[in-house]
Design an enzyme around this catalytic site. Structure first.
Site, PDB file in Angstrom:
ATOM      1  N   CYS A  92      -1.491  28.143  58.500  1.00  0.00           N
ATOM      2  CA  CYS A  92      -1.220  27.271  57.288  1.00  0.00           C
ATOM      3  C   CYS A  92      -2.397  26.695  56.883  1.00  0.00           C
ATOM      4  CB  CYS A  92       0.017  26.459  58.011  1.00  0.00           C
ATOM      5  SG  CYS A  92       0.810  25.661  56.442  1.00  0.00           S
ATOM      6  N   HIS A 199       4.341  28.430  61.616  1.00  0.00           N
ATOM      7  CA  HIS A 199       4.501  27.815  62.859  1.00  0.00           C
ATOM      8  C   HIS A 199       5.589  28.281  63.749  1.00  0.00           C
ATOM      9  CE1 HIS A 199       1.820  24.825  60.519  1.00  0.00           C
ATOM     10  NE2 HIS A 199       2.825  24.953  59.788  1.00  0.00           N
TER      11      HIS A 199
END
Ligand code: GLN
Length: 243
Positions: A92, A199
């Site tokens: 990310c 995630h």
């Protein structure tokens, strides 16, 4: 082999979303196969060692990821590791920071330039489950991936890949790199670097991806890694893929 050294890069600024768990997963999957393995935590201001076996970068808040980009660029250690072909996993904000530039705190910030990607903004922040099928990436480090990828997304950044970067996956659920482009790609792969918006931590949810990185870090084919029988991991994966 000597102890496997797993670098956890800037957990103090890229540690908001539980992605430190990726280093734990690598260490555990190595130890379960009888390899000694250590996590080397590299904090803001510390020099980034150039010869660790594998590096993990996590997600982070906008202001924090600007600090991360500045440190990585000033230090230069991660650039040397990438040039030497060391495997690097970036999640990310980590993806955004390793790109050419990214938008954070309402301005464009210079990234590390290790991934051919530029990050602007999505139309709307994405928060939710994210799934993809691996992109074939012929000849690339992720070419051996066959299993669907699953993770949890929470990002406002929209990353457009240039020709030197290939997507990690093609989105089947949720929002990956962009909410306007078709097909919707997820993540980026370039040389020895694998980036994703997932995630979870992503390596807990995707053991095949964990073993791909581990095999590379250990300098052996993935097929030579002893299989692990972990019903709890299979269960987690089944649950997440069912939704
Ligand atoms: N701050 C970045 C964004 O919102 C990255 C967030 C993250 O790492 N989860 O896009």
């Amino acid at each position: 082999m000597s102890t496997l050294q797993i670098g956890l890069v800037l957990p103090d600024v890229l540690g908001t979303y539980g992605d430190d768990g990726n280093a734990l997963v690598l260490r555990q999957r190595a130890r379960m196969r009888g390899f000694d393995a250590n996590i080397v935590r590299i904090h803001l201001g510390d020099p980034i060692p150039t010869s660790l076996d594998v590096y993990c970068l996590g997600g982070g808040e906008d202001t924090a990821q600007i600090l991360a980009a500045e440190h990585i660029n000033t230090d230069g250690g991660l650039h040397k590791a990438a040039a030497a072909g060391r495997p690097i996993l970036a999640i990310c904000a980590g993806l955004q920071v390793l790109g050419e530039s990214f938008r954070a705190d309402n301005r464009m910030v210079t990234g590390a330039g290790l991934i051919d990607a530029t990050t602007g903004s999505l139309k709307k922040r994405f928060i939710g489950e994210l799934q993809s099928t691996p992109h074939p990436n012929d000849g690339g480090i992720t070419a051996g991936l066959t299993e669907p990828l699953t993770g949890f997304g929470n990002h406002f950044g929209s990353s457009i890949l240039g020709s030197d970067a290939k997507p990690l996956g093609i989105v089947t659920h949720g929002v990956g790199n962009s909410d306007t482009e078709q097909p919707t790609y997820e993540g980026a792969v370039q040389g020895s670097i694998i980036c994703t918006y997932m995630h979870g931590p992503v390596l807990a949810r995707n053991p095949q991806l964990a073993d791909l990185l581990l095999a590379w870090a250990l300098d052996m084919p993935m097929s030579e890694l002893q299989p692990l029988d972990l019903p709890v991991v299979d269960k987690l994966r089944r649950e997440r893929l069912q939704r």
